[in-house]
Design a protein around this motif. Structure first.
Motif, PDB file in Angstrom:
ATOM      1  N   ASN A  74      11.187 -43.796  14.225  1.00 54.78           N
ATOM      2  CA  ASN A  74      11.216 -44.287  12.844  1.00 54.78           C
ATOM      3  C   ASN A  74      11.951 -43.352  11.912  1.00 54.78           C
ATOM      4  O   ASN A  74      11.857 -43.449  10.711  1.00 54.78           O
ATOM      5  N   GLY A  75      12.604 -42.418  12.508  1.00 58.32           N
ATOM      6  CA  GLY A  75      13.332 -41.488  11.664  1.00 58.32           C
ATOM      7  C   GLY A  75      12.427 -40.432  11.063  1.00 58.32           C
ATOM      8  O   GLY A  75      12.829 -39.607  10.288  1.00 58.32           O
ATOM      9  N   ALA A  76      11.145 -40.469  11.439  1.00 59.45           N
ATOM     10  CA  ALA A  76      10.233 -39.455  10.918  1.00 59.45           C
ATOM     11  C   ALA A  76      10.387 -38.189  11.734  1.00 59.45           C
ATOM     12  O   ALA A  76      11.026 -38.166  12.777  1.00 59.45           O
ATOM     13  N   ALA A  77       9.778 -37.137  11.241  1.00 58.31           N
ATOM     14  CA  ALA A  77       9.911 -35.865  11.927  1.00 58.31           C
ATOM     15  C   ALA A  77       9.329 -35.953  13.329  1.00 58.31           C
ATOM     16  O   ALA A  77       8.315 -36.600  13.549  1.00 58.31           O
ATOM     17  N   PRO A  78       9.963 -35.340  14.300  1.00 57.93           N
ATOM     18  CA  PRO A  78       9.445 -35.399  15.652  1.00 57.93           C
ATOM     19  C   PRO A  78       8.215 -34.533  15.798  1.00 57.93           C
ATOM     20  O   PRO A  78       7.897 -33.717  14.954  1.00 57.93           O
ATOM     21  N   THR A  79       7.540 -34.720  16.923  1.00 60.76           N
ATOM     22  CA  THR A  79       6.409 -33.878  17.239  1.00 60.76           C
ATOM     23  C   THR A  79       6.869 -32.434  17.213  1.00 60.76           C
ATOM     24  O   THR A  79       7.954 -32.132  17.661  1.00 60.76           O
ATOM     25  N   PRO A  80       6.031 -31.551  16.667  1.00 63.96           N
ATOM     26  CA  PRO A  80       6.467 -30.159  16.624  1.00 63.96           C
ATOM     27  C   PRO A  80       6.935 -29.689  17.985  1.00 63.96           C
ATOM     28  O   PRO A  80       6.368 -30.053  19.005  1.00 63.96           O
ATOM     29  N   MET A  81       7.918 -28.871  17.928  1.00 65.34           N
ATOM     30  CA  MET A  81       8.502 -28.406  19.173  1.00 65.34           C
ATOM     31  C   MET A  81       7.544 -27.490  19.895  1.00 65.34           C
ATOM     32  O   MET A  81       6.698 -26.868  19.285  1.00 65.34           O
ATOM     33  N   PRO A  82       7.706 -27.387  21.184  1.00 58.17           N
ATOM     34  CA  PRO A  82       6.959 -26.379  21.916  1.00 58.17           C
ATOM     35  C   PRO A  82       7.380 -25.002  21.420  1.00 58.17           C
ATOM     36  O   PRO A  82       8.371 -24.879  20.698  1.00 58.17           O
TER      37      PRO A  82
ATOM     38  N   TYR B 165      -0.771 -27.689   4.902  1.00 59.72           N
ATOM     39  CA  TYR B 165      -2.116 -28.242   5.046  1.00 59.72           C
ATOM     40  C   TYR B 165      -2.253 -29.512   4.190  1.00 59.72           C
ATOM     41  O   TYR B 165      -1.802 -29.506   3.059  1.00 59.72           O
ATOM     42  N   PRO B 166      -2.820 -30.595   4.696  1.00 60.90           N
ATOM     43  CA  PRO B 166      -3.572 -30.712   5.945  1.00 60.90           C
ATOM     44  C   PRO B 166      -2.726 -31.116   7.149  1.00 60.90           C
ATOM     45  O   PRO B 166      -3.263 -31.217   8.239  1.00 60.90           O
ATOM     46  N   GLY B 167      -1.455 -31.360   7.004  1.00 62.77           N
ATOM     47  CA  GLY B 167      -0.658 -31.600   8.209  1.00 62.77           C
ATOM     48  C   GLY B 167       0.408 -32.649   8.035  1.00 62.77           C
ATOM     49  O   GLY B 167       0.610 -33.212   6.950  1.00 62.77           O
ATOM     50  N   ARG B 168       1.076 -32.902   9.123  1.00 62.27           N
ATOM     51  CA  ARG B 168       2.230 -33.781   9.146  1.00 62.27           C
ATOM     52  C   ARG B 168       1.965 -35.157   8.538  1.00 62.27           C
ATOM     53  O   ARG B 168       0.962 -35.802   8.831  1.00 62.27           O
ATOM     54  N   GLY B 169       2.876 -35.568   7.696  1.00 60.98           N
ATOM     55  CA  GLY B 169       2.784 -36.915   7.127  1.00 60.98           C
ATOM     56  C   GLY B 169       1.762 -37.035   6.020  1.00 60.98           C
ATOM     57  O   GLY B 169       1.620 -38.094   5.406  1.00 60.98           O
ATOM     58  N   ARG B 170       1.017 -35.978   5.749  1.00 59.49           N
ATOM     59  CA  ARG B 170      -0.016 -36.026   4.699  1.00 59.49           C
ATOM     60  C   ARG B 170       0.500 -35.332   3.450  1.00 59.49           C
ATOM     61  O   ARG B 170       1.296 -34.397   3.527  1.00 59.49           O
ATOM     62  N   THR B 171       0.019 -35.779   2.306  1.00 55.48           N
ATOM     63  CA  THR B 171       0.392 -35.083   1.078  1.00 55.48           C
ATOM     64  C   THR B 171      -0.302 -33.726   1.065  1.00 55.48           C
ATOM     65  O   THR B 171      -1.524 -33.657   1.267  1.00 55.48           O
ATOM     66  N   PRO B 172       0.440 -32.664   0.872  1.00 55.33           N
ATOM     67  CA  PRO B 172      -0.200 -31.338   0.910  1.00 55.33           C
ATOM     68  C   PRO B 172      -1.335 -31.225  -0.097  1.00 55.33           C
ATOM     69  O   PRO B 172      -1.257 -31.784  -1.199  1.00 55.33           O
TER      70      PRO B 172
ATOM     71  N   VAL C  61       1.525 -20.578  13.619  1.00 61.74           N
ATOM     72  CA  VAL C  61       1.569 -20.998  12.213  1.00 61.74           C
ATOM     73  C   VAL C  61       1.593 -22.523  12.169  1.00 61.74           C
ATOM     74  O   VAL C  61       2.190 -23.168  13.047  1.00 61.74           O
ATOM     75  N   ASP C  62       0.914 -23.065  11.195  1.00 54.06           N
ATOM     76  CA  ASP C  62       0.933 -24.524  11.051  1.00 54.06           C
ATOM     77  C   ASP C  62       2.373 -25.003  10.899  1.00 54.06           C
ATOM     78  O   ASP C  62       3.123 -24.470  10.075  1.00 54.06           O
ATOM     79  N   ALA C  63       2.747 -26.009  11.656  1.00 54.70           N
ATOM     80  CA  ALA C  63       4.108 -26.544  11.547  1.00 54.70           C
ATOM     81  C   ALA C  63       4.305 -27.250  10.208  1.00 54.70           C
ATOM     82  O   ALA C  63       5.432 -27.370   9.729  1.00 54.70           O
ATOM     83  N   TYR C  64       3.213 -27.701   9.612  1.00 55.12           N
ATOM     84  CA  TYR C  64       3.307 -28.423   8.331  1.00 55.12           C
ATOM     85  C   TYR C  64       2.312 -27.841   7.341  1.00 55.12           C
ATOM     86  O   TYR C  64       1.321 -27.209   7.722  1.00 55.12           O
TER      87      TYR C  64
ATOM     88  N   CYS D 286      -0.641 -21.781  21.299  1.00 50.50           N
ATOM     89  CA  CYS D 286      -1.090 -22.086  19.941  1.00 50.50           C
ATOM     90  C   CYS D 286      -1.870 -23.392  19.932  1.00 50.50           C
ATOM     91  O   CYS D 286      -1.596 -24.294  20.738  1.00 50.50           O
ATOM     92  N   PRO D 287      -2.825 -23.504  19.011  1.00 47.80           N
ATOM     93  CA  PRO D 287      -3.528 -24.780  18.862  1.00 47.80           C
ATOM     94  C   PRO D 287      -2.549 -25.890  18.467  1.00 47.80           C
ATOM     95  O   PRO D 287      -1.463 -25.617  17.959  1.00 47.80           O
ATOM     96  N   SER D 288      -2.987 -27.091  18.694  1.00 45.13           N
ATOM     97  CA  SER D 288      -2.127 -28.235  18.364  1.00 45.13           C
ATOM     98  C   SER D 288      -1.768 -28.236  16.872  1.00 45.13           C
ATOM     99  O   SER D 288      -2.578 -27.873  16.021  1.00 45.13           O
ATOM    100  N   GLY D 289      -0.553 -28.632  16.603  1.00 43.13           N
ATOM    101  CA  GLY D 289      -0.095 -28.669  15.209  1.00 43.13           C
ATOM    102  C   GLY D 289       0.467 -27.347  14.732  1.00 43.13           C
ATOM    103  O   GLY D 289       0.914 -27.236  13.599  1.00 43.13           O
ATOM    104  N   MET D 290       0.411 -26.335  15.599  1.00 43.65           N
ATOM    105  CA  MET D 290       0.947 -25.028  15.205  1.00 43.65           C
ATOM    106  C   MET D 290       2.142 -24.684  16.088  1.00 43.65           C
ATOM    107  O   MET D 290       2.267 -25.196  17.206  1.00 43.65           O
ATOM    108  N   VAL D 291       3.001 -23.854  15.571  1.00 49.30           N
ATOM    109  CA  VAL D 291       4.120 -23.368  16.388  1.00 49.30           C
ATOM    110  C   VAL D 291       3.983 -21.863  16.572  1.00 49.30           C
ATOM    111  O   VAL D 291       3.372 -21.185  15.740  1.00 49.30           O
ATOM    112  N   LEU D 292       4.525 -21.401  17.652  1.00 45.02           N
ATOM    113  CA  LEU D 292       4.447 -19.973  17.951  1.00 45.02           C
ATOM    114  C   LEU D 292       5.630 -19.253  17.311  1.00 45.02           C
ATOM    115  O   LEU D 292       6.772 -19.710  17.395  1.00 45.02           O
ATOM    116  N   VAL D 293       5.352 -18.143  16.687  1.00 49.03           N
ATOM    117  CA  VAL D 293       6.437 -17.292  16.187  1.00 49.03           C
ATOM    118  C   VAL D 293       6.300 -15.935  16.861  1.00 49.03           C
ATOM    119  O   VAL D 293       5.221 -15.353  16.896  1.00 49.03           O
TER     120      VAL D 293
END
Ligand SMILES: Nc1ncnc2c1ncn2[C@@H]1O[C@H](COP(=O)(O)OP(=O)(O)OP(=O)(O)O)[C@@H](O)[C@H]1O
Length: 731
Positions: A278-286, A597-604, A592-595, A576-583
């Motif tokens: 749908n043109g939305a952001a993809p699942t956070p990368m590994p 809070y509270p997360g992808r597609g939600r209004t911060p 770190v959270d990829a998005y 990393c827990p789901s929704g987070m990316v490793l740095v």
């Protein structure tokens, strides 16, 4: 009904030089011609400015309806103001020829760059293509999802020193479907459904064109599917191209954004990642690949990079945000965008994206300087040269510089390159025979291929037949253009890459040094406080934070400024827990959270105090990020995508300096750091552990919406533009 477009007489000029169009535009030389007509350089005599005029063949208008359609579509296209779209000024019909006037661009089109590279057996590197695809995507987003460009091809993509622009955005809507259909039969870049005048093309026609462009740039004209030069990344790109160019629109990517996202992922990770369609952001990368290969060793950097990192003044955000109110001014149709002026003031081009691999070789389109109509905006963030002579250093940076002993090999090297190039440029411009010294021309143009020089501008406007310009001048201009082409086709990208690497490494190390100094100051101040002052009592008045700033106290009265960061063990885990990316950072890995809070597609979540943000992170067994972690996540450059600000890439104030609104996390799909975190700049300011906010918000301009910006903030305060994201230790 179809028409034999090739039979049109386009060999000769439609009109002689000096012809006045609409009693205003005086034609000069012909720039080029395509199937539909001819493009001329012209003078807008009303405002004494150079423009380009595209004159269509008379044959494209066969009925009064065709003329009406043309005028309506071109009038609508005049409202397109995105920076990657060539600005249209006016349109009409002159002696039977439909015409449009537009900004004149002194650049090279992709067709020419491709030709030069193909002659040398060179292909575009994938990393070079990412910013190109990203900018095309932005342009197409602006043009509109419902009505595709339809005629995207190399001739319609023009490269300026630091960005690209697409032309002919209005053609599909402006011409009769039969005319377009005839053209589609001839062009390998136009989607098959356009070959039928009865079809109703949608955005997937542009997906096809972008796929065809990628095919041409990555593999060249003779590519046979399956020949990947033994490279699995190319195999993934080829699969992506196949999907984009599927004959049936339903089998293609649903949008250019979705295609662009998959392409960026392939480039960044070497893996395929199927977007959600749908043109939305993809699942956070590994977990991202280690960033280390791109940067020189710490030891080397310490020796080499005592550059001022150009951190903006640490004013409270309230004092530096752009104005919040006010309507956007009415767009003035006839206002010419002075591209020449913009290009002249452009910062040196830099790479705008990075793959996280050592082998990237990107040319870096970057944002142009702000329009002159926006006086409130500051100078663009400094490029490498700018960094060397940046604003007065803070105490921390001063300490960092001391630590390095003031050696400046990288700065000196970069400065030397620029000086040499400028000297070459001046020498070239003084040369009466511009073609005589190809080497110096090439070197000079490497700084800024396509960037018009003052003399060149003077020449350009004097190359009107009326002014009696000589063939020699025209030849000189041509030689210069060839030199630009030569440069873009070969040396330019490498130079940009070298400069950008130096810049990024310097910025990264500068940040680290500044942070180390800050930490040292923290410890020293704390020790001082412990030895010289009695501990405040529980529930007492506000204390002085280790940085010397007043900090509030928690409800229980405990000191709110955390100091445990220094003692935190170096983490080496990678899960990393789901929704987070490793740095991965020198100080230890973290998640770190990829998005936001509270997360992808939600209004911060906004209007949140530092205390509450901390509590909410703890609820999820996470913690607030330290400023150091936050900056590492944002990346080593000024912005998550590179060193040049792009008002359209993240949810920041727009190009004209006006604020946008808070948006769902991740909706600016191109606003992704190399570690895979979205919205690190823009959208909402983010709390970090040190009771600061970082990264700017939807209302921030380039100084604040930056990886390098943070501002102290009273921890008990919250605002509609302040949110947060959490960090955690990897297992
Ligand atoms: N605004 C502009 N400034 C400078 N050069 C331009 C501008 N617009 C188009 N050109 C150049 O003029 C040349 C002719 O453009 P034109 O749009 O007529 O051809 P085309 O896109 O190849 O064909 P078609 O007629 O199929 O659209 C191209 O090389 C193009 O890059």
């Amino acid at each position: 009904m179809t028409m034999e477009l090739k039979a049109l007489d386009l060999k000769g000029l439609y009109f002689p030089p000096g012809e006045l169009i609409a009693e205003r535009f005086k034609l000069s030389e012909r720039i080029g011609e395509g199937t539909f007509g001819q493009v001329y350089r012209a003078e807008d005599t009303l405002i004494e400015s150079e423009v380009a005029i595209k004159l269509f063949a008379r044959e494209v208008l066969r009925t009064p309806l065709d003329e009406e359609r043309f005028l309506k579509a071109t009038r609508a296209a005049r409202t397109l103001t995105q920076r990657n779209v060539v600005r249209l000024h006016d349109s009409g019909v002159h002696k039977g020829h439909p015409w449009v006037s537009m900004q004149h661009l002194e650049g090279l089109n992709l067709q020419k760059v491709l030709k030069m590279r193909q002659e040398r057996g060179q292909r575009f590197e994938l990393e070079e293509l990412e910013p190109i695809v990203a900018q095309i995507t932005l342009a197409l987003q602006h043009v509109g999802r419902d009505y595709p460009h339809g005629n995207l091809k190399p001739e319609n993509i023009l490269f300026l020193p630091d960005l690209l622009k697409i032309t002919d955005t209005y053609v599909l809507a402006a011409l009769a479907p039969e005319v377009v259909a005839e053209r589609a039969h001839q062009s390998p870049f136009m989607a098959p459904e356009l070959r039928s005048a009865a079809g109703a093309p949608d955005a997937r026609a542009d997906v096809y064109s972008v796929g065809a462009l990628l095919k041409e740039m990555v593999f060249g004209p003779d590519h046979a599917p399956g020949s990947y030069r033994g490279d699995s990344q190319l195999e993934a790109v080829d699969a992506l191209i196949q999907r984009a160019m599927a004959t049936v629109p339903d089998e293609r990517y649903p949008s250019v954004e979705a295609l662009g996202e998959d392409f960026a992922t392939v480039v960044d990770t070497g893996q395929r990642l199927v977007s959600d369609g749908n043109g939305a952001a993809p699942t956070p990368m590994p977990p991202a690949p280690p960033m280390a290969p791109a940067a020189p060793s710490a030891e080397l950097l310490e020796e080499e990079t005592p550059l001022d990192i150009g951190e903006p003044p640490e004013d409270d955000i309230a004092t530096v945000e752009v104005k919040r109110s006010g309507q956007k001014p009415e767009l003035i149709d006839m206002l010419p965008t002075n591209e020449v002026d913009r290009a002249t003031h452009a910062a040196p081009p830099v790479t705008s994206t990075s793959s996280g691999t050592a082998s990237s070789g990107a040319t870096g389109p970057s944002a142009p300087p702000p329009p002159s109509q926006v006086p409130a905006r500051k100078e663009r963030s400094p490029g490498v040269a700018g960094k060397v002579a940046a604003t007065p250093a803070s105490a921390a940076r001063g300490a960092a510089q001391k630590k390095t002993g003031g050696k400046v090999p990288v700065a000196a090297l970069v400065a030397l390159i620029f000086i040499a190039l400028i000297v070459a440029l001046v020498a070239m411009q003084r040369d009466d025979k511009p073609a005589a010294n190809q080497a110096s021309i090439s070197a000079a143009e490497a700084v800024s291929p396509g960037e018009p020089k003052p003399e060149e501008l003077a020449n350009a406007s004097s190359v009107t037949p009326d002014s009696g310009a000589s063939d020699e001048v025209a030849e000189a201009a041509q030689a210069r253009r060839e030199a630009m082409a030569s440069l873009v086709a070969s040396a330019g990208p490498q130079l940009y890459k070298a400069v950008d690497d130096a810049s990024q490494a310097a910025a990264t190390r500068g940040e680290e040094l500044a942070e180390e100094t800050r930490q040292a100051e923290l410890v020293a101040a704390q020790q001082q406080a412990e030895t010289s002052a009695p501990q405040p009592e529980q529930g007492g008045s506000s204390s002085t934070s280790p940085t010397g700033r007043a900090s509030e106290r928690t409800a229980s009265g405990a000191a709110s400024r955390p100091t445990e960061e220094a003692a935190r063990p170096v983490a080496r885990g990678t899960n990393c827990p789901s929704g987070m990316v490793l740095v991965r950072a020198n100080a230890g890995n973290f998640c770190v959270d990829a998005y936001e809070y509270p997360g992808r597609g939600r209004t911060p979540k906004t209007r949140v105090t530092w205390f509450e943000a901390r509590r909410l992170c703890a609820q999820d067994t996470k913690r607030l990020c330290t400023i150091s972690e936050w900056r590492s996540t944002c990346g080593g450059s000024a912005y998550p995508y590179g060193n040049s600000f792009d008002a359209d890439r993240c949810n920041t104030a727009d190009e004209d300096g006006f604020e946008r609104n808070v948006s769902a996390a991740g909706s600016f799909a191109q606003c992704r750091s190399r570690s895979g975190a979205f919205d690190m700049t823009g959208n909402v300011h983010e709390w970090v552990e040190e009771q600061r906010v970082a990264g700017g918000g939807f209302d921030s301009s380039e100084d604040v919406a930056s990886c390098r910006y943070s501002s102290p903030k009273a921890p008990g305060s919250g605002a509609s533009n302040i949110g947060f994201r959490c960090c955690a230790n990897p297992s």
